[in-house]
Motif scaffolding. Structure first.
Motif, PDB file in Angstrom:
ATOM      1  N   ASP A   1       0.810  -1.221   0.000  1.00  0.00           N
ATOM      2  CA  ASP A   1       0.000   0.000   0.000  1.00  0.00           C
ATOM      3  C   ASP A   1       0.843   1.271   0.000  1.00  0.00           C
ATOM      4  OD1 ASP A   1      -2.312  -1.491   0.012  1.00  0.00           O
ATOM      5  OD2 ASP A   1      -2.591  -1.384   2.189  1.00  0.00           O
ATOM      6  N   GLU A   2       2.063   1.195   0.559  1.00  0.00           N
ATOM      7  CA  GLU A   2       2.844   2.416   0.741  1.00  0.00           C
ATOM      8  C   GLU A   2       3.562   2.887  -0.521  1.00  0.00           C
ATOM      9  OE1 GLU A   2       5.572  -0.906   2.486  1.00  0.00           O
ATOM     10  OE2 GLU A   2       3.418  -0.512   2.235  1.00  0.00           O
ATOM     11  N   ILE A   3       3.579   2.086  -1.581  1.00  0.00           N
ATOM     12  CA  ILE A   3       4.279   2.505  -2.792  1.00  0.00           C
ATOM     13  C   ILE A   3       3.299   3.138  -3.772  1.00  0.00           C
ATOM     14  CG2 ILE A   3       4.064   0.287  -4.001  1.00  0.00           C
ATOM     15  CD1 ILE A   3       6.956   0.758  -5.023  1.00  0.00           C
ATOM     16  N   GLU A   4       3.650   4.309  -4.273  1.00  0.00           N
ATOM     17  CA  GLU A   4       2.800   4.989  -5.240  1.00  0.00           C
ATOM     18  C   GLU A   4       2.913   4.312  -6.602  1.00  0.00           C
ATOM     19  OE1 GLU A   4       3.854   9.092  -5.247  1.00  0.00           O
ATOM     20  OE2 GLU A   4       3.045   9.458  -3.230  1.00  0.00           O
ATOM     21  N   MET A   5       1.829   4.390  -7.359  1.00  0.00           N
ATOM     22  CA  MET A   5       1.792   3.680  -8.648  1.00  0.00           C
ATOM     23  C   MET A   5       2.879   4.141  -9.628  1.00  0.00           C
ATOM     24  SD  MET A   5      -0.583   1.391  -8.421  1.00  0.00           S
ATOM     25  CE  MET A   5      -2.198   0.979  -7.699  1.00  0.00           C
ATOM     26  N   PRO A   6       3.132   5.445  -9.794  1.00  0.00           N
ATOM     27  CA  PRO A   6       4.212   5.837 -10.713  1.00  0.00           C
ATOM     28  C   PRO A   6       5.569   5.289 -10.293  1.00  0.00           C
ATOM     29  CG  PRO A   6       2.775   7.699 -10.265  1.00  0.00           C
ATOM     30  CD  PRO A   6       2.374   6.624  -9.299  1.00  0.00           C
ATOM     31  N   THR A   7       5.828   5.265  -8.991  1.00  0.00           N
ATOM     32  CA  THR A   7       7.087   4.702  -8.501  1.00  0.00           C
ATOM     33  C   THR A   7       7.161   3.209  -8.805  1.00  0.00           C
ATOM     34  OG1 THR A   7       7.223   6.333  -6.718  1.00  0.00           O
ATOM     35  CG2 THR A   7       8.489   4.294  -6.445  1.00  0.00           C
ATOM     36  N   ALA A   8       6.067   2.508  -8.564  1.00  0.00           N
ATOM     37  CA  ALA A   8       6.036   1.063  -8.783  1.00  0.00           C
ATOM     38  C   ALA A   8       6.294   0.710 -10.238  1.00  0.00           C
ATOM     39  CB  ALA A   8       4.694   0.490  -8.328  1.00  0.00           C
ATOM     40  N   VAL A   9       5.663   1.433 -11.156  1.00  0.00           N
ATOM     41  CA  VAL A   9       5.806   1.080 -12.571  1.00  0.00           C
ATOM     42  C   VAL A   9       7.176   1.502 -13.105  1.00  0.00           C
ATOM     43  CG1 VAL A   9       4.874   3.169 -13.710  1.00  0.00           C
ATOM     44  CG2 VAL A   9       4.461   0.920 -14.700  1.00  0.00           C
ATOM     45  N   ALA A  10       7.772   2.543 -12.514  1.00  0.00           N
ATOM     46  CA  ALA A  10       9.117   2.948 -12.908  1.00  0.00           C
ATOM     47  C   ALA A  10      10.168   1.981 -12.368  1.00  0.00           C
ATOM     48  CB  ALA A  10       9.407   4.361 -12.406  1.00  0.00           C
ATOM     49  N   MET A  11       9.754   1.124 -11.450  1.00  0.00           N
ATOM     50  CA  MET A  11      10.669   0.183 -10.809  1.00  0.00           C
ATOM     51  C   MET A  11      10.317  -1.253 -11.217  1.00  0.00           C
ATOM     52  SD  MET A  11      11.717   0.635  -6.820  1.00  0.00           S
ATOM     53  CE  MET A  11      10.196  -0.105  -6.214  1.00  0.00           C
ATOM     54  N   GLY A  12       9.766  -1.398 -12.427  1.00  0.00           N
ATOM     55  CA  GLY A  12       9.328  -2.715 -12.888  1.00  0.00           C
ATOM     56  C   GLY A  12      10.365  -3.428 -13.721  1.00  0.00           C
ATOM     57  N   LEU A  13      10.157  -3.469 -15.025  1.00  0.00           N
ATOM     58  CA  LEU A  13      10.990  -4.267 -15.921  1.00  0.00           C
ATOM     59  C   LEU A  13      12.476  -3.954 -15.818  1.00  0.00           C
ATOM     60  CD1 LEU A  13       8.752  -4.268 -19.121  1.00  0.00           C
ATOM     61  CD2 LEU A  13       9.480  -6.297 -17.855  1.00  0.00           C
ATOM     62  N   VAL A  14      12.820  -2.665 -15.715  1.00  0.00           N
ATOM     63  CA  VAL A  14      14.248  -2.326 -15.730  1.00  0.00           C
ATOM     64  C   VAL A  14      14.946  -2.822 -14.468  1.00  0.00           C
ATOM     65  CG1 VAL A  14      14.034  -0.400 -17.334  1.00  0.00           C
ATOM     66  CG2 VAL A  14      13.786   0.016 -14.871  1.00  0.00           C
ATOM     67  N   TYR A  15      14.280  -2.741 -13.335  1.00  0.00           N
ATOM     68  CA  TYR A  15      14.895  -3.214 -12.090  1.00  0.00           C
ATOM     69  C   TYR A  15      14.922  -4.742 -12.046  1.00  0.00           C
ATOM     70  CZ  TYR A  15      15.399   1.368  -9.958  1.00  0.00           C
ATOM     71  OH  TYR A  15      15.812   2.660  -9.680  1.00  0.00           O
ATOM     72  N   GLN A  16      13.880  -5.378 -12.539  1.00  0.00           N
ATOM     73  CA  GLN A  16      13.893  -6.842 -12.601  1.00  0.00           C
ATOM     74  C   GLN A  16      15.022  -7.329 -13.507  1.00  0.00           C
ATOM     75  OE1 GLN A  16       9.960  -7.660 -13.976  1.00  0.00           O
ATOM     76  NE2 GLN A  16       8.991  -7.324 -11.980  1.00  0.00           N
ATOM     77  N   THR A  17      15.179  -6.671 -14.659  1.00  0.00           N
ATOM     78  CA  THR A  17      16.246  -7.035 -15.590  1.00  0.00           C
ATOM     79  C   THR A  17      17.617  -6.857 -14.951  1.00  0.00           C
ATOM     80  OG1 THR A  17      14.898  -6.444 -17.526  1.00  0.00           O
ATOM     81  CG2 THR A  17      17.294  -6.494 -17.825  1.00  0.00           C
ATOM     82  N   ALA A  18      17.834  -5.697 -14.334  1.00  0.00           N
ATOM     83  CA  ALA A  18      19.123  -5.422 -13.706  1.00  0.00           C
ATOM     84  C   ALA A  18      19.399  -6.387 -12.555  1.00  0.00           C
ATOM     85  CB  ALA A  18      19.164  -3.974 -13.215  1.00  0.00           C
ATOM     86  N   TYR A  19      18.374  -6.663 -11.749  1.00  0.00           N
ATOM     87  CA  TYR A  19      18.542  -7.558 -10.593  1.00  0.00           C
ATOM     88  C   TYR A  19      18.968  -8.954 -11.051  1.00  0.00           C
ATOM     89  CZ  TYR A  19      17.568  -9.770  -6.086  1.00  0.00           C
ATOM     90  OH  TYR A  19      17.688 -10.457  -4.902  1.00  0.00           O
ATOM     91  N   ILE A  20      18.261  -9.500 -12.018  1.00  0.00           N
ATOM     92  CA  ILE A  20      18.564 -10.854 -12.479  1.00  0.00           C
ATOM     93  C   ILE A  20      19.903 -10.886 -13.217  1.00  0.00           C
ATOM     94  CG2 ILE A  20      17.795 -12.713 -14.018  1.00  0.00           C
ATOM     95  CD1 ILE A  20      14.902 -11.857 -13.326  1.00  0.00           C
ATOM     96  N   ALA A  21      20.203  -9.829 -13.970  1.00  0.00           N
ATOM     97  CA  ALA A  21      21.494  -9.771 -14.664  1.00  0.00           C
ATOM     98  C   ALA A  21      22.650  -9.812 -13.668  1.00  0.00           C
ATOM     99  CB  ALA A  21      21.582  -8.513 -15.518  1.00  0.00           C
ATOM    100  N   LEU A  22      22.526  -9.065 -12.585  1.00  0.00           N
ATOM    101  CA  LEU A  22      23.604  -8.998 -11.593  1.00  0.00           C
ATOM    102  C   LEU A  22      23.704 -10.271 -10.763  1.00  0.00           C
ATOM    103  CD1 LEU A  22      23.076  -5.318 -10.421  1.00  0.00           C
ATOM    104  CD2 LEU A  22      25.142  -6.198 -11.530  1.00  0.00           C
ATOM    105  N   THR A  23      22.560 -10.813 -10.356  1.00  0.00           N
ATOM    106  CA  THR A  23      22.594 -11.945  -9.421  1.00  0.00           C
ATOM    107  C   THR A  23      22.681 -13.293 -10.121  1.00  0.00           C
ATOM    108  OG1 THR A  23      20.158 -11.981  -9.320  1.00  0.00           O
ATOM    109  CG2 THR A  23      21.321 -10.659  -7.664  1.00  0.00           C
ATOM    110  N   GLU A  24      21.882 -13.495 -11.168  1.00  0.00           N
ATOM    111  CA  GLU A  24      21.824 -14.790 -11.842  1.00  0.00           C
ATOM    112  C   GLU A  24      22.873 -14.939 -12.941  1.00  0.00           C
ATOM    113  OE1 GLU A  24      19.691 -17.486 -11.391  1.00  0.00           O
ATOM    114  OE2 GLU A  24      18.968 -16.534  -9.551  1.00  0.00           O
ATOM    115  N   ARG A  25      23.036 -13.905 -13.738  1.00  0.00           N
ATOM    116  CA  ARG A  25      23.907 -14.033 -14.906  1.00  0.00           C
ATOM    117  C   ARG A  25      25.356 -13.628 -14.620  1.00  0.00           C
ATOM    118  NH1 ARG A  25      22.870 -17.465 -17.598  1.00  0.00           N
ATOM    119  NH2 ARG A  25      23.258 -16.683 -19.694  1.00  0.00           N
TER     120      ARG A  25
END
Length: 329
Positions: free
Chosen positions: A110-134
């Protein structure tokens, strides 16, 4: 409902905002009332007909949106109407209502605003998995991020720093140096210097004591990839995330052999298709890091749906630092 509609491939003047029929969720899908949607570089490629997935026209572009669930399919169990969610789709997000597979729908606190959430979607998921998994990044290592002022770039800088790495942020635009420093970069690498093959490595060696970097995340391709490869330390890893330069490089395998370098690719779509549990786990950790104040997406501009042309122009002209968000709520 209102939506951005592409009527003709590779013709931006054919794109319009107009009323279309709202979508209906299939058995494994959710339907949301969208509050915010975010632009990504692949949106532009898709509109230009240069992406892996090019829908038949007319179609609604957009790969991610945040909003409130208003209906769910008969097979959906863990998501209910009224839930606040982030959804990710192949296309269709730039509309007042969006359907998405439940597997690609993420509950939001509930505490995250929608614009913040959507700006922290695909690009952060991509970066996270690239750094940790790949890249298998370890605390204390050094990371070079090319295209560091873009969506994936800034996310990579922030996440690598949160993971305990020393971060070198590479960009060709001096006006964006301060932005990557603010995101957490320890050093800024100037990609505008020529000849890049030598100058990039010289800059990297200057701040690493001649050792090179352990990890490169490359979204640029072309000469930036070639030069980044030369800046890797022995046993280094380079992760290919895209080709914003529109130049796909060739790798000389003997160079990988001589320095024990690993070169790997990463696309979030592959994880959605083959290992969605990894994306889900990444999203949980991304929210946790946001709660801890370790990551904050940079929203370059927040525009209305009717200002989509301005948003696409910003993206195409490489003006964006971080993300552009379209407001629908």
């Amino acid at each position: 409902m209102l939506a951005v509609v592409v009527n003709e491939i590779n013709k931006l003047s054919s794109i319009e905002v107009r009323e279309i029929e709202p979508p209906q969720p299939e058995s494994n899908q959710v339907l949301i009332e969208s509050v915010a949607a975010a632009l990504n570089f692949p949106d532009l490629l898709q509109i230009r007909g240069k992406y892996q997935i090019v829908p038949a026209t007319p179609f609604v572009p957009g790969k991610e949106a945040a909003g409130v669930v208003i209906a769910v399919g008969t097979d959906v169990e863990h998501i209910q109407p009224g839930n606040r969610v982030l959804v990710e789709v192949d296309y269709g997000a730039f509309a007042e209502q969006v359907t998405a597979d439940a597997q690609r729908t993420f509950l939001l606190p509930d505490e995250i605003e929608m614009p913040t959430a959507v700006a922290m979607g695909l690009v952060y998921q991509t970066a996270y998995i690239a750094l940790t998994e790949r890249a298998s990044l370890r605390a204390g290592e050094t990371v070079l991020v090319t295209g560091a002022s873009g969506g994936i770039g800034l996310a990579s800088v922030q996440l690598a720093k949160a993971f305990g790495a020393t971060v070198l942020a590479a960009t060709s635009d001096p006006t964006k140096f301060d932005a990557v420093r603010y995101a957490g970069a320890d050093h800024v690498i100037d990609l505008s210097m020529a000849p890049l093959n030598d100058k990039l490595r010289d800059q990297v060696y200057a701040v690493t004591g001649g050792k090179g970097v352990n990890v490169v995340l490359d979204v640029v391709g072309g000469q930036a990839f070639d030069a980044s490869l030369r800046s890797l330390a022995f046993g280094g890893r380079i992760v290919v995330l895209g080709f914003t330069s529109a130049e796909i490089p060739n790798i000389k395998s003997n160079y990988l052999l001589l320095k024990n370098i690993a070169a790997v690719g990463m696309t979030i779509n592959g994880y959605f298709a083959k290992q969605p549990e990894i994306v889900n786990a990444a999203q949980v950790e991304i929210i946790n890091l946001w709660r801890q104040g370790k990551i904050r997406p940079n929203i370059h501009a927040e525009l209305s749906l009717h200002e989509f042309a301005n948003a696409f122009e910003m993206l195409e002209n490489r003006e964006v630092v971080g993300k552009v968000v379209l407001s629908l709520g």
